[in-house]
Design a protein around this motif. Structure first.
Motif, PDB file in Angstrom:
ATOM      1  N   UNK A 101       0.816  -1.217   0.000  1.00  0.00           N
ATOM      2  CA  UNK A 101       0.000   0.000   0.000  1.00  0.00           C
ATOM      3  C   UNK A 101       0.848   1.265   0.000  1.00  0.00           C
ATOM      4  N   UNK A 102       2.108   1.176   0.440  1.00  0.00           N
ATOM      5  CA  UNK A 102       3.012   2.312   0.368  1.00  0.00           C
ATOM      6  C   UNK A 102       2.753   3.416   1.365  1.00  0.00           C
ATOM      7  N   UNK A 103       2.092   3.104   2.470  1.00  0.00           N
ATOM      8  CA  UNK A 103       1.890   4.128   3.498  1.00  0.00           C
ATOM      9  C   UNK A 103       3.194   4.429   4.240  1.00  0.00           C
ATOM     10  N   UNK A 104       4.056   3.421   4.353  1.00  0.00           N
ATOM     11  CA  UNK A 104       5.368   3.595   4.980  1.00  0.00           C
ATOM     12  C   UNK A 104       6.443   3.044   4.067  1.00  0.00           C
ATOM     13  N   UNK A 105       7.628   3.643   4.121  1.00  0.00           N
ATOM     14  CA  UNK A 105       8.769   3.094   3.402  1.00  0.00           C
ATOM     15  C   UNK A 105       9.266   1.849   4.137  1.00  0.00           C
ATOM     16  N   UNK A 106       9.671   0.862   3.370  1.00  0.00           N
ATOM     17  CA  UNK A 106      10.215  -0.339   3.989  1.00  0.00           C
ATOM     18  C   UNK A 106       9.863  -1.587   3.202  1.00  0.00           C
ATOM     19  N   UNK A 107      10.654  -2.625   3.422  1.00  0.00           N
ATOM     20  CA  UNK A 107      10.492  -3.893   2.707  1.00  0.00           C
ATOM     21  C   UNK A 107      10.243  -5.013   3.716  1.00  0.00           C
ATOM     22  N   UNK A 151      12.661  -5.242   8.805  1.00  0.00           N
ATOM     23  CA  UNK A 151      13.809  -5.343   9.705  1.00  0.00           C
ATOM     24  C   UNK A 151      14.643  -4.072   9.767  1.00  0.00           C
ATOM     25  N   UNK A 152      14.206  -3.029   9.059  1.00  0.00           N
ATOM     26  CA  UNK A 152      14.872  -1.731   9.177  1.00  0.00           C
ATOM     27  C   UNK A 152      13.836  -0.644   8.958  1.00  0.00           C
ATOM     28  N   UNK A 153      14.071   0.495   9.583  1.00  0.00           N
ATOM     29  CA  UNK A 153      13.137   1.625   9.472  1.00  0.00           C
ATOM     30  C   UNK A 153      13.909   2.806   8.900  1.00  0.00           C
ATOM     31  N   UNK A 154      13.512   3.229   7.710  1.00  0.00           N
ATOM     32  CA  UNK A 154      14.277   4.251   6.998  1.00  0.00           C
ATOM     33  C   UNK A 154      13.453   5.479   6.655  1.00  0.00           C
ATOM     34  N   UNK A 155      12.364   5.699   7.358  1.00  0.00           N
ATOM     35  CA  UNK A 155      11.517   6.855   7.049  1.00  0.00           C
ATOM     36  C   UNK A 155      12.267   8.149   7.336  1.00  0.00           C
ATOM     37  N   UNK A 156      12.246   9.102   6.397  1.00  0.00           N
ATOM     38  CA  UNK A 156      12.916  10.387   6.637  1.00  0.00           C
ATOM     39  C   UNK A 156      12.199  11.174   7.731  1.00  0.00           C
ATOM     40  N   UNK A 157      12.939  12.001   8.432  1.00  0.00           N
ATOM     41  CA  UNK A 157      12.388  12.825   9.498  1.00  0.00           C
ATOM     42  C   UNK A 157      11.910  14.144   8.907  1.00  0.00           C
ATOM     43  N   UNK A 158      10.684  14.515   9.222  1.00  0.00           N
ATOM     44  CA  UNK A 158      10.114  15.787   8.783  1.00  0.00           C
ATOM     45  C   UNK A 158       9.921  16.653  10.016  1.00  0.00           C
ATOM     46  N   UNK A 163       7.214  12.392  14.290  1.00  0.00           N
ATOM     47  CA  UNK A 163       7.788  11.141  13.807  1.00  0.00           C
ATOM     48  C   UNK A 163       6.965   9.961  14.306  1.00  0.00           C
ATOM     49  N   UNK A 164       6.788   8.920  13.488  1.00  0.00           N
ATOM     50  CA  UNK A 164       6.091   7.728  13.952  1.00  0.00           C
ATOM     51  C   UNK A 164       6.805   7.101  15.147  1.00  0.00           C
ATOM     52  N   UNK A 165       6.033   6.521  16.037  1.00  0.00           N
ATOM     53  CA  UNK A 165       6.599   5.756  17.146  1.00  0.00           C
ATOM     54  C   UNK A 165       6.707   4.301  16.707  1.00  0.00           C
ATOM     55  N   UNK A 166       7.920   3.778  16.715  1.00  0.00           N
ATOM     56  CA  UNK A 166       8.177   2.422  16.227  1.00  0.00           C
ATOM     57  C   UNK A 166       8.557   1.529  17.409  1.00  0.00           C
ATOM     58  N   UNK A 167       7.870   0.408  17.515  1.00  0.00           N
ATOM     59  CA  UNK A 167       8.152  -0.596  18.545  1.00  0.00           C
ATOM     60  C   UNK A 167       8.882  -1.764  17.897  1.00  0.00           C
ATOM     61  N   UNK A 168       9.908  -2.261  18.573  1.00  0.00           N
ATOM     62  CA  UNK A 168      10.733  -3.336  18.030  1.00  0.00           C
ATOM     63  C   UNK A 168      10.598  -4.602  18.869  1.00  0.00           C
ATOM     64  N   UNK A 169      10.919  -5.736  18.253  1.00  0.00           N
ATOM     65  CA  UNK A 169      11.023  -7.012  18.965  1.00  0.00           C
ATOM     66  C   UNK A 169      12.184  -7.783  18.351  1.00  0.00           C
ATOM     67  N   UNK A 170      12.628  -8.814  19.047  1.00  0.00           N
ATOM     68  CA  UNK A 170      13.766  -9.617  18.570  1.00  0.00           C
ATOM     69  C   UNK A 170      13.428 -11.095  18.644  1.00  0.00           C
ATOM     70  N   UNK A 171      13.676 -11.796  17.542  1.00  0.00           N
ATOM     71  CA  UNK A 171      13.570 -13.258  17.492  1.00  0.00           C
ATOM     72  C   UNK A 171      14.943 -13.796  17.168  1.00  0.00           C
ATOM     73  N   UNK A 172      15.512 -14.622  18.075  1.00  0.00           N
ATOM     74  CA  UNK A 172      16.922 -15.004  17.982  1.00  0.00           C
ATOM     75  C   UNK A 172      17.734 -13.708  17.902  1.00  0.00           C
ATOM     76  N   UNK A 174      17.387 -11.622  15.200  1.00  0.00           N
ATOM     77  CA  UNK A 174      16.722 -10.788  14.193  1.00  0.00           C
ATOM     78  C   UNK A 174      15.841  -9.754  14.880  1.00  0.00           C
ATOM     79  N   UNK A 175      16.177  -8.481  14.667  1.00  0.00           N
ATOM     80  CA  UNK A 175      15.383  -7.380  15.210  1.00  0.00           C
ATOM     81  C   UNK A 175      14.430  -6.894  14.130  1.00  0.00           C
ATOM     82  N   UNK A 176      13.166  -6.717  14.487  1.00  0.00           N
ATOM     83  CA  UNK A 176      12.168  -6.371  13.491  1.00  0.00           C
ATOM     84  C   UNK A 176      11.119  -5.435  14.080  1.00  0.00           C
ATOM     85  N   UNK A 177      10.377  -4.792  13.178  1.00  0.00           N
ATOM     86  CA  UNK A 177       9.330  -3.862  13.587  1.00  0.00           C
ATOM     87  C   UNK A 177       8.139  -4.660  14.113  1.00  0.00           C
TER      88      UNK A 177
END
Length: 211
Positions: A101-107, A151-158, A163-172, A174-177
């Motif tokens: 949908x392209x609401x946020x940058x990221x893969x 697994x990465x957050x690259x949104x530019x800062x305006x 800025x969006x609040x991003x929460x992270x978690x880790x499996x083994x 691997x850190x991810x959104x």
């Protein structure tokens, strides 16, 4: 009583989401009707399975347009699991790239972990000032079941937009959104509807933003 539309596009645990929302006090409609989805106080976008299949289902009911039209009017949307993933630019599964949908940058791609899927209970690292996790504790656990994530957050800062609040978690290793709060657009990689009392608390927090 706030009215929540659960978007039915052929993917997701629709009934379990409906029951969880009703349990915390929402008037819930499961629908693929654009008018109902746009006019509800809140829209919940579920998602289970492959990214490409979910986007195919969304596109058939003009889901990206529904989401975009709501957000243009600052009307709340909550995505869950693949319903979070499809909000990003694209997903890559088994070498197949699918536009989101392209609401946020990221893969969205495969977690860099030996044991997949990541299935079970995990803590999350929520940012200070989070509305989504307000009233919850650092050691509270949420239920995940997935093999892919951002697994990465690259949104530019305006400087003019919070800025969006991003929460992270880790499996083994691997850190991810794990979740994002971006004005009226919220999303979680985990399943609040399967996360017991803490998940219900989070859904109450979301409903509190709809009034």
């Amino acid at each position: 009583m706030v009215k929540v539309a659960v978007l039915d596009y052929g993917s997701g645990n629709l009934r379990s989401v409906q029951r969880a929302l009703e349990h915390v006090g929402a008037d819930v409609t499961v629908t693929s009707d654009p008018y109902e989805a746009i006019e509800a106080d809140g829209l919940l976008v579920p998602g289970v399975g492959a990214y490409a299949a979910c986007m195919d289902g969304l596109n058939k009911i003009r889901g990206p347009r529904i989401i975009g039209q709501r957000l243009a009017g600052s009307r709340p949307v909550l995505g869950i699991c693949v319903g979070q993933q499809v909000l990003f630019d694209k997903g890559v599964e088994h070498g197949v790239e699918t536009q989101g949908c392209g609401e946020w940058q990221g893969v969205v791609d495969k977690l860099d972990a030996k044991i997949l899927p990541h299935m079970g209970w995990n803590t999350v690292d929520a940012p200070a000032g989070s509305e989504m996790f307000a009233g919850l504790n650092d050691d509270d656990r949420f239920y995940f079941v997935h093999s892919y994530a951002v697994q990465s957050w690259d949104m530019p800062v305006d400087e003019f937009i919070a800025a969006p609040r991003v929460t992270w978690a880790t499996h083994e290793s691997a850190r991810f959104v794990a979740a994002v709060e971006n004005g009226p657009l919220w999303a979680t990689q985990f399943h609040p509807e399967k996360s017991g009392d803490v998940g219900l608390h989070l859904l109450r927090n979301w409903l509190g933003t709809l009034a």
